[in-house]
Design an enzyme around this catalytic site. Structure first.
Site, PDB file in Angstrom:
ATOM      1  N   LYS A  93     -55.061 -64.754  38.394  1.00 15.92           N
ATOM      2  CA  LYS A  93     -55.291 -64.434  39.804  1.00 15.92           C
ATOM      3  C   LYS A  93     -56.343 -63.343  39.983  1.00 15.92           C
ATOM      4  O   LYS A  93     -56.654 -62.599  39.058  1.00 15.92           O
ATOM      5  CB  LYS A  93     -53.971 -64.059  40.481  1.00 15.92           C
ATOM      6  CG  LYS A  93     -53.127 -65.316  40.674  1.00 15.92           C
ATOM      7  CD  LYS A  93     -51.959 -65.153  41.581  1.00 15.92           C
ATOM      8  CE  LYS A  93     -51.306 -66.537  41.759  1.00 15.92           C
ATOM      9  NZ  LYS A  93     -50.022 -66.467  42.432  1.00 15.92           N
ATOM     10  N   ARG A 146     -44.927 -67.857  35.734  1.00 15.99           N
ATOM     11  CA  ARG A 146     -45.740 -69.061  35.948  1.00 15.99           C
ATOM     12  C   ARG A 146     -47.125 -68.788  35.381  1.00 15.99           C
ATOM     13  O   ARG A 146     -47.822 -67.894  35.863  1.00 15.99           O
ATOM     14  CB  ARG A 146     -45.799 -69.341  37.452  1.00 15.99           C
ATOM     15  CG  ARG A 146     -46.553 -70.601  37.831  1.00 15.99           C
ATOM     16  CD  ARG A 146     -46.509 -70.786  39.343  1.00 15.99           C
ATOM     17  NE  ARG A 146     -47.269 -71.935  39.782  1.00 15.99           N
ATOM     18  CZ  ARG A 146     -48.586 -71.939  39.932  1.00 15.99           C
ATOM     19  NH1 ARG A 146     -49.281 -70.855  39.698  1.00 15.99           N
ATOM     20  NH2 ARG A 146     -49.205 -73.029  40.337  1.00 15.99           N
TER      21      ARG A 146
HETATM   22  C1  7PM Z   1     -56.095 -72.085  43.841  1.00 17.31           C
HETATM   23  C2  7PM Z   1     -55.633 -70.891  44.362  1.00 17.31           C
HETATM   24  C3  7PM Z   1     -55.353 -72.821  42.979  1.00 17.31           C
HETATM   25  C4  7PM Z   1     -54.390 -70.433  44.042  1.00 17.31           C
HETATM   26  C5  7PM Z   1     -54.125 -72.346  42.634  1.00 17.31           C
HETATM   27  C6  7PM Z   1     -53.660 -71.169  43.170  1.00 17.31           C
HETATM   28  C7  7PM Z   1     -48.059 -69.625  42.798  1.00 17.31           C
HETATM   29  C8  7PM Z   1     -47.470 -70.860  43.024  1.00 17.31           C
HETATM   30  C9  7PM Z   1     -49.614 -71.054  43.078  1.00 17.31           C
HETATM   31  C10 7PM Z   1     -47.214 -68.479  42.607  1.00 17.31           C
HETATM   32  C11 7PM Z   1     -45.363 -69.976  42.880  1.00 17.31           C
HETATM   33  C12 7PM Z   1     -52.370 -70.298  41.343  1.00 17.31           C
HETATM   34  C13 7PM Z   1     -52.333 -70.620  42.810  1.00 17.31           C
HETATM   35  N1  7PM Z   1     -49.403 -69.768  42.806  1.00 17.31           N
HETATM   36  N2  7PM Z   1     -46.141 -71.045  43.063  1.00 17.31           N
HETATM   37  N3  7PM Z   1     -48.456 -71.747  43.201  1.00 17.31           N
HETATM   38  N4  7PM Z   1     -45.880 -68.723  42.654  1.00 17.31           N
HETATM   39  N5  7PM Z   1     -44.028 -70.115  42.916  1.00 17.31           N
HETATM   40  O1  7PM Z   1     -52.993 -69.244  41.044  1.00 17.31           O
HETATM   41  O2  7PM Z   1     -47.647 -67.340  42.420  1.00 17.31           O
HETATM   42  O3  7PM Z   1     -51.926 -71.063  40.502  1.00 17.31           O
HETATM   43  S1  7PM Z   1     -51.118 -71.796  43.264  1.00 17.31           S
END
Ligand code: 7PM
Length: 269
Positions: free
Chosen positions: A212, A247
């Site tokens: 992130k 995750r």
């Molecule tokens: C683009 C931007 C693609 C952000 C993917 C993301 C989380 C999640 C995501 C989290 C839970 C990523 C995010 N992040 N589900 N889904 N917790 N529970 O960085 O922090 O994977 S998507």
């Protein structure tokens, strides 16, 4: 969910525009290969998402989302022996993913979408309720809290109450403060440092920090391909602060960190 030792949730993004894998795993066959590899490396859950939640991302149609995720879930559910979670906010996707073999609903919108609460209840699914301020399109423009930890606690209280009314049992629920979802760097750091406070609800806690932008910021704006070690470090801090599920994209590396952490923790002189 009841969790005894930290579980690694491996991320399998099935989106052509997902920022961290560039859509590398869009076709089902490579998605399946990738999921099987993550299980071998130590993932205890595979999280499948076909709906990009990238800040500013356009919304994905139901058809596109289903076409991306359902074939992968169908193929995986017979072939891996860990639970599959579906990263979606849409009730129809929850339902079809369930019928295809998923058993956990991972909803960045915490079952606030129309019909989502009822769907999760009727499927008797395990659910992860993530906090997000605003919507993916707008959430990173000036996120504001009185106190980020207590504001998110108040949100969780309200969502747990909604789940209770819908008939979703406490032991089916995981809470997630939603790193990067309507939070600035200071908010994200405060959440990570105080993660253990969220245990007051008596449910398991998930932390998603992998790749992130907060990791990029802390490393002097490193780009997404160079955030692996920073991500593993943050995951370890989350576990030390009580995360039950982390995750991550880099399963093998995170597994090594947890293995070292666990053995040192358990060592008796
Ligand atoms: C683009 C931007 C693609 C952000 C993917 C993301 C989380 C999640 C995501 C989290 C839970 C990523 C995010 N992040 N589900 N889904 N917790 N529970 O960085 O922090 O994977 S998507």
């Amino acid at each position: 969910m009841v969790v005894s030792q930290p579980i690694i949730m491996g991320v399998l993004n099935i989106t052509p525009d997902s920022f961290s894998d560039g859509g590398l795993f869009f076709d089902s066959k490579s998605a399946i290969t990738q999921a099987e590899l993550m299980v071998k490396e130590g993932a205890g859950i595979i999280d499948i998402g076909g709906e990009s939640t990238r800040p500013g991302a356009p919304e994905v149609s139901v058809e596109d989302e289903l076409n991306r995720v359902i074939p992968v879930i169908e193929a995986l559910s017979g072939n891996i022996d860990v639970p599959i979670s579906i990263d979606t906010s849409k009730p129809i996707v929850m339902e079809k993913a369930f019928n295809a073999g998923a058993s956990i609903i991972n909803d960045v919108n915490a079952l606030r979408s129309e019909g989502a609460l009822q769907m999760a209840a009727s499927l008797q699914a395990d659910v992860c309720l993530m906090h997000m301020q605003g919507s993916p399109r707008t959430m990173q423009t000036n996120p504001t809290y009185d106190n980020v930890v207590s504001d998110i606690k108040a949100f969780f209280e309200q969502r747990l109450e909604a789940c209770k009314s819908a008939g979703i049992k406490l032991n089916a629920i995981t809470l997630d403060p939603g790193f990067g979802f309507g939070k600035n760097l200071g908010h994200n750091i405060a959440l990570l440092k105080n993660l253990s406070e969220f245990h007051e609800f008596g449910v398991s806690i998930l932390a998603g920090l992998s790749r992130k932008s907060m990791i990029g910021s802390l490393l002097g704006d490193k780009d997404v391909d160079s955030r692996m070690i920073g991500s593993v470090t943050a995951a370890l801090i989350a576990v030390e602060n009580g995360a039950d599920i982390i995750r991550v994209h880099d399963v093998a590396e995170t597994k090594d960190a947890l293995t070292v952490w666990q053995q040192i923790k358990n060592f008796r002189e």
